[in-house]
Design a protein around this motif. Structure first.
Motif, short mmCIF file in Angstrom:
data_model
loop_
_atom_site.label_atom_id
_atom_site.label_comp_id
_atom_site.label_asym_id
_atom_site.label_seq_id
_atom_site.Cartn_x
_atom_site.Cartn_y
_atom_site.Cartn_z
N GLY A 133 7.96 5.48 18.03
CA GLY A 133 6.86 4.87 18.77
C GLY A 133 7.24 3.52 19.33
N ASP A 134 6.23 2.66 19.50
CA ASP A 134 6.42 1.37 20.15
C ASP A 134 5.81 0.25 19.34
N LEU A 135 6.44 -0.92 19.46
CA LEU A 135 5.88 -2.12 18.83
C LEU A 135 4.88 -2.73 19.81
N ILE A 136 3.65 -2.93 19.38
CA ILE A 136 2.61 -3.40 20.31
C ILE A 136 2.07 -4.79 19.97
N LYS A 137 2.42 -5.28 18.76
CA LYS A 137 1.92 -6.59 18.39
C LYS A 137 2.82 -7.16 17.30
N MET A 138 3.14 -8.45 17.39
CA MET A 138 3.99 -9.03 16.36
C MET A 138 3.80 -10.54 16.28
N ASP A 139 4.19 -11.08 15.14
CA ASP A 139 4.35 -12.52 14.99
C ASP A 139 5.67 -12.74 14.25
N PHE A 140 5.84 -13.86 13.60
CA PHE A 140 7.12 -14.14 12.97
C PHE A 140 7.32 -13.44 11.62
N CYS B 192 4.22 -7.13 12.11
CA CYS B 192 4.05 -6.51 13.42
C CYS B 192 3.25 -5.22 13.26
N GLU B 193 2.75 -4.70 14.40
CA GLU B 193 1.99 -3.45 14.42
C GLU B 193 2.65 -2.49 15.40
N LEU B 194 2.65 -1.22 15.00
CA LEU B 194 3.30 -0.18 15.80
C LEU B 194 2.29 0.85 16.26
N LEU B 195 2.57 1.45 17.40
CA LEU B 195 1.80 2.60 17.89
C LEU B 195 2.65 3.84 17.67
N ILE B 196 2.15 4.74 16.83
CA ILE B 196 2.90 5.93 16.41
C ILE B 196 2.13 7.19 16.80
N HIS B 197 2.86 8.21 17.21
CA HIS B 197 2.25 9.51 17.51
C HIS B 197 2.62 10.49 16.42
N ASP B 198 1.68 11.37 16.05
CA ASP B 198 1.91 12.32 14.96
C ASP B 198 3.14 13.20 15.20
N LEU C 234 12.27 -3.60 10.05
CA LEU C 234 10.87 -3.57 9.63
C LEU C 234 10.72 -2.72 8.37
N ARG C 235 9.66 -2.99 7.63
CA ARG C 235 9.30 -2.14 6.49
C ARG C 235 7.83 -1.76 6.61
N VAL C 236 7.52 -0.47 6.49
CA VAL C 236 6.14 -0.01 6.59
C VAL C 236 5.34 -0.50 5.39
N THR C 237 4.22 -1.19 5.66
CA THR C 237 3.39 -1.71 4.57
C THR C 237 1.97 -1.16 4.58
N GLY C 238 1.60 -0.42 5.60
CA GLY C 238 0.24 0.14 5.61
C GLY C 238 -0.19 0.57 6.99
N GLN C 239 -1.49 0.82 7.13
CA GLN C 239 -2.06 1.26 8.41
C GLN C 239 -2.61 0.06 9.16
N ALA C 240 -2.49 0.10 10.47
CA ALA C 240 -3.06 -0.94 11.33
C ALA C 240 -4.18 -0.31 12.16
N ARG C 241 -5.27 -1.01 12.34
CA ARG C 241 -6.41 -0.48 13.09
C ARG C 241 -6.19 -0.77 14.57
N TYR D 261 -2.62 9.48 17.87
CA TYR D 261 -2.01 8.16 17.85
C TYR D 261 -2.57 7.37 16.67
N ALA D 262 -1.71 6.58 16.03
CA ALA D 262 -2.14 5.77 14.89
C ALA D 262 -1.41 4.44 14.90
N GLY D 263 -1.97 3.49 14.20
CA GLY D 263 -1.33 2.18 14.07
C GLY D 263 -0.66 2.05 12.71
N ILE D 264 0.51 1.47 12.69
CA ILE D 264 1.25 1.22 11.46
C ILE D 264 1.54 -0.28 11.34
N ARG D 265 1.24 -0.82 10.18
CA ARG D 265 1.52 -2.24 9.92
C ARG D 265 2.87 -2.37 9.22
N CYS D 266 3.69 -3.33 9.63
CA CYS D 266 5.03 -3.50 9.06
C CYS D 266 5.32 -4.96 8.72
#
Length: 721
Positions: free
Chosen positions: A38-45, A48-54, A92-99, A140-145
């Motif tokens: 998928g794609d990285l759609i939001k980040m800071d230092f 970050c948040e990812l857009l993932i497709h099933d 990155l490391r997956v830490t949960g779901q992003a809304r 589509y879902a959001g993933i927090r990393c």
């Protein structure tokens, strides 16, 4: 206009450019088109948040909590100029779901779709139950990393490029997209086994990594690994040397197995170098599982206890493993029995300081062990005994020798009264020359109500040697005679003595301090708790023997399974002080080799099993205890510490703060994981640590690894595969 540098210079420049391009391809080799998720759609230092497709998630074998991902603007396999800003990979490391921003709309669509099939057997995403456009949107879902850092190529030497990792991100742009890839296979192996650059103080064998397990992201993993997530994880055994290592987990979650795996990896360093690979290791074996074959290890020959590792290690002899214990073991005839002769050896009034020091070394060790046992007793008469030193006088003239011998006699009498059996060398108590005829007369002429006791004491004194029962009787009488100074007649005797000896009393603080133990029956009874540590036939001090074995680079297993907690703690602390003091001496008075270089202290690694029984509690404020000293100063003295416990909260905080290596298995209590949240990014793994009890499933971070790696530790086998 560029000046022509000549054909050779141009060729060199082209070759250097080729090497740079090649290094860029080495970087992009870590990502593959098949790993696109998928794609990285939001980040800071830091996040970050990812857009993932099933579809992409399924194609890469799933995205488990804690799995590694790579985000970049580079294309898989493409050439990349290593000096360009975009020539990097964000780990990155997956830490949960992003809304996602459209979450309200998609939640409503899922609800409506589910409502339509609520009374039917079909799934809401079945053919004909929802239109394909809406279904695609719902996939589509959001993933927090967590953003762990940045991989890039660095020129370490001219035209020599090397993969490097920085534990942060230097910059980011909100309006630039990054593709996200899941690494697997060789790329994942390179990531989980990435090693930071060695420091100047690193061990000569640093970098010789050994396999200890495989990557494991989830307890519910599939038996078949089509995605290639299950790659080998390696450990650099030298990470543990002169460092602090924590091993946390509930019982039966693999702590002991992990200890065996890492201890064996350190022991097998001798296979790489016969001299540099000799690391002294000491295991305080509280349950006897490292020194003895047991049912936990299994019935297979290759699943035996740690002690047998010597059978399958090159450059190792049987003598390279030494075992110590409180009692003999039928399967371990070479075991050293760790008891002390509390009486010491034979000494007389004419013994020299060197003779006294040699003969009384075990006695002083025994006194220290007893003092430790009665340390919590605040009774005045117990405290007086405990605080009385039996150190040999600095000036050993006739007077000081006599006074010392009297105190020594009193101490040995106290041991006899407590039931300690005397060795053959001191079967009798030697009285000759210790008591004057004036004291005998004072005892015989006493007119107190205890006169018969004093007359009996005078009769005993007239003998040159007496039984220890008589010596006990004499000491009780002397204590009473000195204490009841006005009625017993001692006051008059002592006044006469002082007038002839520069005002000094016949008794001194050392004698009265030892005699105080006879004041009440409970005094002598308090000494009996140390009887199990006494052996009249023992020679020397086992703590020094342990230290000698460690200096020789041996694996020493100290079987404490038959000792009670107080005994085990006292023995461990005494050995640790011997190690600490000797290593400190080697550091401050370092010798030089033939080339004039200073020789550092030998490497020693200590394992504290059930550390909550040995190390000071978290609430303790005394940082002068031996374990705190080792944690804070051990590195410069080349002392490493591995402590294992089910209760991280029980460990003194200054020890935890100085810990370099971490191995964390299942913990079932939020209070314990609260302690872990304070260190590195273990907060990311707290849900898994609390929920998953699988044996050997650990989260590992070591000195040379810049991030935590979830790993399934291999089962320990004596014969390495």
């Amino acid at each position: 206009m560029t000046k022509n540098k000549g054909p050779l210079a141009n060729e060199a420049a082209k070759y250097a450019e080729h090497l740079a391009d090649q290094s860029g391809q080495d970087l992009t080799a870590l990502i593959s088109a098949q790993g696109n998720v998928g794609d990285l759609i939001k980040m800071d230092f830091s996040e970050c948040e990812l857009l993932i497709h099933d579809h992409l998630r399924q194609k890469v074998g799933g995205l488990a909590l804690g799995c590694f991902l790579l985000a970049t603007r580079l294309s898989p396999g493409a050439a990349a100029a290593p000096l360009d800003e975009d020539s990097n990979l964000l780990l990155l490391r997956v830490t949960g779901q992003a809304r996602l921003p459209n979450a309200s709309e998609t939640d409503l669509n899922r609800f409506l779709a589910g409502q339509r099939v609520a009374t039917q057997d079909a799934m809401w995403d079945a053919q004909g139950k929802i239109d394909q456009f809406t279904l695609n949107q719902l996939r589509y879902a959001g993933i927090r990393c967590r953003l762990l850092g940045t991989f890039r190529m660095k020129e370490t030497k001219p035209s020599e490029w090397k993969l490097s990792f920085g534990a942060d991100v230097s910059n980011f742009y909100s309006g630039r997209g990054l593709k996200v890839y899941k690494p697997f296979g060789a790329a994942l192996a390179q990531i989980v086994n990435f090693q930071k650059t060695k420091g100047d103080d690193s061990h000569p064998l640093s970098g010789k990594r050994v396999p200890i397990g495989r990557v494991r992201y989830a307890s519910s993993e599939r038996l078949v690994d089509p995605a290639g997530d299950s790659v080998q994880v390696e450990l650099d055994p030298t990470d543990l040397i002169a460092r602090r290592t924590a091993l946390f987990g509930m019982s039966r979650t693999g702590k002991s197995n992990t200890t065996k795996v890492i201890a064996s990896s350190v022991f097998r360093l001798r296979e790489q170098d016969k001299k540099k690979g000799l690391i002294g290791q000491l295991v305080f074996d509280v349950n006897g599982e490292y020194a003895n074959e047991n049912t936990q290890d299994g019935s297979e020959e290759n699943a035996a206890c740690l002690k047998n590792i010597v059978l399958h290690t090159a450059n190792a002899a049987h003598s390279d493993v030494a075992t110590y214990g409180l009692a003999p073991h039928p399967n371990d005839p070479a075991r050293t029995i760790v008891k002390v002769n509390f009486f010491g050896g034979f000494v007389s009034k004419s013994s020299t300081a060197d003779e006294l020091s040699k003969a009384l070394e075990p006695l002083l060790v025994g006194k220290m062990l007893i003092d430790g046992r009665i340390a919590s007793d605040s009774s005045k008469y117990i405290a007086n005994f405990r605080n009385t030193s039996l150190d040999i006088p600095v000036v050993l003239d006739q007077s000081s020798a006599t006074r010392f011998q009297r105190a020594l006699l009193a101490y040995r009498a106290a041991l006899s009264a407590a039931g300690f059996a005397p060795p053959d060398a001191v079967k009798k108590a030697l009285l000759k020359g210790l008591f004057s005829k004036e004291l005998v007369q004072a005892l015989e002429q006493s007119s107190s109500s205890d006169a018969s006791m004093y007359v009996r004491a005078a009769t005993i004194i007239k003998k040159e040697t007496v039984s220890w029962d008589e010596a006990v009787e004499l000491m009780k009488s002397l204590r009473r005679f000195i204490q009841d100074t006005k009625h017993s007649g001692y006051d008059h005797f002592n006044s006469d003595y002082a007038s002839q000896h520069d005002g000094r009393s016949w008794h001194d603080e050392r004698l009265t301090g030892i005699l105080s133990i006879f004041e009440y029956a409970n005094g002598v009874n308090a000494l009996r708790a140390s009887k199990d540590e006494h052996d009249p036939g023992s020679v020397g001090d086992y703590a020094q023997s342990v230290m000698d074995d460690l200096v020789a680079g041996k694996l020493v297993i100290f079987d404490q399974s038959l000792g009670d907690p107080d005994m085990n703690r006292a023995a461990a602390e005494r050995i640790m002080w011997v190690i600490f003091n000797r290593q400190k001496q080697e550091f401050v008075a370092a010798k030089k080799d033939k080339d004039g270089n200073l020789i550092p202290p030998p490497d020693i690694l200590v394992y504290a099993e059930e550390a909550h029984n040995l190390l000071p509690p978290n609430a303790a404020t005394d940082v002068s205890n031996i374990w705190s000293r080792v944690a804070k100063e051990g590195s410069k003295y080349r002392i490493g510490l591995v402590y294992a416990t089910q209760e991280p909260s029980s460990i003194q905080s200054n020890i935890m703060k100085n810990t370099d290596n971490w191995f964390v298995a299942h913990l079932n209590n939020a209070d314990e994981t609260k302690e872990l949240r304070k260190y590195y990014d273990f907060d990311d793994f707290v849900p898994s640590i609390l929920q998953v009890p699988d044996a050997g499933f650990l989260r590992m971070r070591t000195l040379s690894n810049p991030y935590i790696v979830p790993v399934q530790i291999n089962r320990f086998l004596v014969k390495a595969k």
